[in-house]
Design an enzyme around this catalytic site. Structure first.
Site, PDB file in Angstrom:
ATOM      1  N   CYS A  57       0.833  -1.212   0.000  1.00  0.00           N
ATOM      2  CA  CYS A  57       0.000   0.000   0.000  1.00  0.00           C
ATOM      3  C   CYS A  57       0.867   1.262   0.000  1.00  0.00           C
ATOM      4  CB  CYS A  57      -0.928  -0.013   1.217  1.00  0.00           C
ATOM      5  SG  CYS A  57      -2.039   1.413   1.272  1.00  0.00           S
ATOM      6  N   CYS A  61       0.620   4.864   6.841  1.00  0.00           N
ATOM      7  CA  CYS A  61       0.017   4.685   8.172  1.00  0.00           C
ATOM      8  C   CYS A  61       1.019   3.958   9.090  1.00  0.00           C
ATOM      9  CB  CYS A  61      -1.275   3.877   8.071  1.00  0.00           C
ATOM     10  SG  CYS A  61      -2.368   4.473   6.757  1.00  0.00           S
ATOM     11  N   CYS A  64       0.671   0.249  10.236  1.00  0.00           N
ATOM     12  CA  CYS A  64       0.184  -0.795   9.331  1.00  0.00           C
ATOM     13  C   CYS A  64       1.267  -1.649   8.674  1.00  0.00           C
ATOM     14  CB  CYS A  64      -0.688  -0.169   8.253  1.00  0.00           C
ATOM     15  SG  CYS A  64      -1.473  -1.432   7.214  1.00  0.00           S
ATOM     16  N   CYS A 101     -16.153  -9.384   6.277  1.00  0.00           N
ATOM     17  CA  CYS A 101     -15.523  -8.083   6.016  1.00  0.00           C
ATOM     18  C   CYS A 101     -14.300  -8.270   5.140  1.00  0.00           C
ATOM     19  CB  CYS A 101     -15.098  -7.429   7.326  1.00  0.00           C
ATOM     20  SG  CYS A 101     -16.388  -7.434   8.569  1.00  0.00           S
ATOM     21  N   CYS A 133     -19.222  -6.219   4.501  1.00  0.00           N
ATOM     22  CA  CYS A 133     -18.544  -4.947   4.759  1.00  0.00           C
ATOM     23  C   CYS A 133     -17.247  -4.957   3.960  1.00  0.00           C
ATOM     24  CB  CYS A 133     -18.251  -4.821   6.258  1.00  0.00           C
ATOM     25  SG  CYS A 133     -17.397  -3.291   6.703  1.00  0.00           S
ATOM     26  N   CYS A 193     -19.047   2.203   9.083  1.00  0.00           N
ATOM     27  CA  CYS A 193     -18.277   1.509  10.121  1.00  0.00           C
ATOM     28  C   CYS A 193     -17.026   2.335  10.316  1.00  0.00           C
ATOM     29  CB  CYS A 193     -17.926   0.090   9.655  1.00  0.00           C
ATOM     30  SG  CYS A 193     -16.809  -0.768  10.792  1.00  0.00           S
ATOM     31  N   ARG A 265     -17.337  -2.711  18.382  1.00  0.00           N
ATOM     32  CA  ARG A 265     -16.571  -3.928  18.083  1.00  0.00           C
ATOM     33  C   ARG A 265     -15.235  -3.957  18.807  1.00  0.00           C
ATOM     34  NH1 ARG A 265     -19.549  -6.059  13.810  1.00  0.00           N
ATOM     35  NH2 ARG A 265     -20.780  -4.489  12.745  1.00  0.00           N
TER      36      ARG A 265
HETATM   37  N1  SAM Z   1      -6.569   0.526   3.238  1.00  0.00           N
HETATM   38  C1  SAM Z   1      -7.843   0.702   3.831  1.00  0.00           C
HETATM   39  C2  SAM Z   1      -7.876   1.823   4.832  1.00  0.00           C
HETATM   40  O1  SAM Z   1      -6.881   2.129   5.469  1.00  0.00           O
HETATM   41  O2  SAM Z   1      -8.929   2.394   5.013  1.00  0.00           O
HETATM   42  C3  SAM Z   1      -8.381  -0.562   4.464  1.00  0.00           C
HETATM   43  C4  SAM Z   1      -7.504  -1.550   5.193  1.00  0.00           C
HETATM   44  S1  SAM Z   1      -6.799  -0.998   6.740  1.00  0.00           S
HETATM   45  C5  SAM Z   1      -5.741  -2.335   7.138  1.00  0.00           C
HETATM   46  C6  SAM Z   1      -8.163  -1.076   7.901  1.00  0.00           C
HETATM   47  C7  SAM Z   1      -7.929  -0.607   9.323  1.00  0.00           C
HETATM   48  O3  SAM Z   1      -7.170  -1.572  10.034  1.00  0.00           O
HETATM   49  C8  SAM Z   1      -7.133   0.682   9.512  1.00  0.00           C
HETATM   50  O4  SAM Z   1      -7.923   1.804   9.359  1.00  0.00           O
HETATM   51  C9  SAM Z   1      -6.665   0.560  10.957  1.00  0.00           C
HETATM   52  O5  SAM Z   1      -7.575   1.201  11.819  1.00  0.00           O
HETATM   53  C10 SAM Z   1      -6.650  -0.956  11.195  1.00  0.00           C
HETATM   54  N2  SAM Z   1      -5.282  -1.454  11.446  1.00  0.00           N
HETATM   55  C11 SAM Z   1      -4.300  -1.575  10.541  1.00  0.00           C
HETATM   56  N3  SAM Z   1      -3.172  -2.054  11.103  1.00  0.00           N
HETATM   57  C12 SAM Z   1      -3.445  -2.242  12.416  1.00  0.00           C
HETATM   58  C13 SAM Z   1      -2.681  -2.717  13.520  1.00  0.00           C
HETATM   59  N4  SAM Z   1      -1.412  -3.061  13.391  1.00  0.00           N
HETATM   60  N5  SAM Z   1      -3.287  -2.806  14.723  1.00  0.00           N
HETATM   61  C14 SAM Z   1      -4.589  -2.432  14.861  1.00  0.00           C
HETATM   62  N6  SAM Z   1      -5.357  -1.977  13.849  1.00  0.00           N
HETATM   63  C15 SAM Z   1      -4.797  -1.873  12.642  1.00  0.00           C
HETATM   64 FE1  SF4 Z   2      -2.746   1.187   3.408  1.00  0.00          FE
HETATM   65 FE2  SF4 Z   2      -2.567   0.005   5.771  1.00  0.00          FE
HETATM   66 FE3  SF4 Z   2      -2.966   2.621   5.629  1.00  0.00          FE
HETATM   67 FE4  SF4 Z   2      -4.942   0.938   4.876  1.00  0.00          FE
HETATM   68  S1  SF4 Z   2      -4.100   1.176   6.942  1.00  0.00           S
HETATM   69  S2  SF4 Z   2      -4.260   2.795   3.819  1.00  0.00           S
HETATM   70  S3  SF4 Z   2      -3.715  -0.731   4.034  1.00  0.00           S
HETATM   71  S4  SF4 Z   2      -1.148   1.530   4.924  1.00  0.00           S
END
Ligand code: SAM
Ligand code: SF4
Ligand code: DTB
Length: 321
Positions: A57, A61, A64, A101, A133, A193, A265
């Site tokens: 990606c 973030c 992530c 989901c 979802c 959500c 949740r």
């Molecule tokens: N890329 C899309 C986005 O960011 O909206 C969808 C996938 S992203 C992995 C979905 C959510 O997973 C993120 O908004 C974040 O809140 C959560 N998330 C990601 N990595 C995480 C982690 N290491 N621990 C807890 N929550 C996490």
């Molecule tokens: Fe990409 Fe992870 Fe951020 Fe979602 S949370 S936008 S998958 S980097």
């Protein structure tokens, strides 16, 4: 950017703070009373996650493992085939999930073959009688409409934290980008959500700020995932200490009090939580969990652990209506 003081809101930040910081027994008692009034406190919805497009990606973030900016060992993959995902959905339904989901590590949705296939996945899940979802990153108005037409129940798009702390965890998009996508979702008539993550190094004030933002959405989100950070090596947050379980329960209780009708949740992070800590979150009003061995890329308690937990607490898995 409107300051905290000038934003005209139905619920003030001070009110949220007062609830959040009230003596723990009073906070939980109040949350439990509200929960009981609106929901069956013995029932927990089981949901299953599928990572339909893993890794690579472009967003940064900080939490992530799927961001291409960090070395976490997760490779960028192509979109999973529709039949594979629908097979997982069928297995999830057989294991007792009522919501499926699907997450994609995209910055945003692009029109084309991949999006068409996601629409097929949504249709397929709905045909199985489950809630569907998806979380696909940013979305425009027409894409939201097409998802609605495919029968999508809800779109997951988290605010993650307070507006103030947001730039410390993500620089490739803004809080307002998030709110914009959420507006498109709402305008298309899809349930929202939207939640966040605790344990990223934010202050309590940031947690209060997040809950305040969520509670002031009009209408409020139908679904509020509260994730405990799963620290992943290679990300900037790989060495964070886990969020305190009482703090987690405080956030959940506050969410329940402020958003009585929402599905709250208890999302990521349960592997690191003792059964007692999870029980506290159910008392505080959480009424959904993700089940199965894996979330998107990180571990999750398996179905047999969760069945034992439900049994121990005399609680039950919610069944489809
Ligand atoms: N890329 C899309 C986005 O960011 O909206 C969808 C996938 S992203 C992995 C979905 C959510 O997973 C993120 O908004 C974040 O809140 C959560 N998330 C990601 N990595 C995480 C982690 N290491 N621990 C807890 N929550 C996490
Ligand atoms: Fe990409 Fe992870 Fe951020 Fe979602 S949370 S936008 S998958 S980097
Ligand atoms: C949400 O708030 N939590 C889920 C879901 N939305 C998509 C995802 C949690 C992901 C945890 C990190 C991982 O497994 O990669």
């Amino acid at each position: 950017m409107p300051s905290v003081e000038t934003k005209s809101a139905a619920i003030t930040r001070e009110e949220v703070r007062e609830i959040y910081e009230s003596p723990f027994p009073l906070l939980v008692f109040r949350a439990m009373a509200i929960h009981r009034q609106h929901n069956d406190p013995a029932a927990v919805q089981h949901c299953t996650l599928s990572n339909i497009k893993s890794g690579g990606c472009p967003e940064d973030c900080g939490y992530c493992p799927q961001s291409a900016h960090y070395k976490t060992g997760i490779k960028g993959e192509r979109l999973e085939p529709v039949a594979e995902v629908l097979g997982q959905a069928r297995a999830a339904r057989e294991a007792g999930s009522t919501r499926f989901c699907m997450g994609a590590a995209w910055r945003e949705v692009r029109d084309g073959q991949d999006f068409d296939q996601v629409l097929q996945m949504v249709r397929g899940v709905r045909e199985m009688g489950m809630e569907a979802c998806v979380t696909l990153g940013m979305l425009n108005e027409s894409q939201a409409k097409r998802l609605k037409e495919a029968g999508l129940t809800a779109y997951n798009h988290n605010l993650d934290t307070s507006r103030e702390f947001y730039p410390s965890i993500i620089t490739t998009r803004t809080y307002d980008d998030r709110l914009n996508t959420l507006r498109h979702v709402r305008a298309a008539g899809i349930e929202v959500c939207c939640g966040g993550i605790l344990g990223m190094g934010e202050s309590r004030e940031d947690r209060i700020g997040l809950l305040w933002e969520l509670a002031n959405m009009d209408p409020q989100p139908e679904s509020v995932p509260i994730n405990a950070l799963v620290p992943v090596e290679g990300t900037p947050m790989g060495d964070r200490t886990p969020i305190d379980a009482i703090e987690m329960a405080r956030a959940i209780a506050t969410a329940r009090i402020l958003m009585p009708h929402a599905r709250v949740r208890l999302s990521a992070g349960r592997t690191e939580m003792a059964d007692e800590a999870q029980a506290l979150c159910f008392l505080a009003g959480a009424n959904s969990i993700f089940t199965g061995e894996k979330l998107l890329t990180t571990p999750n308690p398996g179905i047999s652990h969760d069945a034992a937990l439900m049994e121990k607490l005399g609680m039950r898995r919610e069944t489809a209506e």
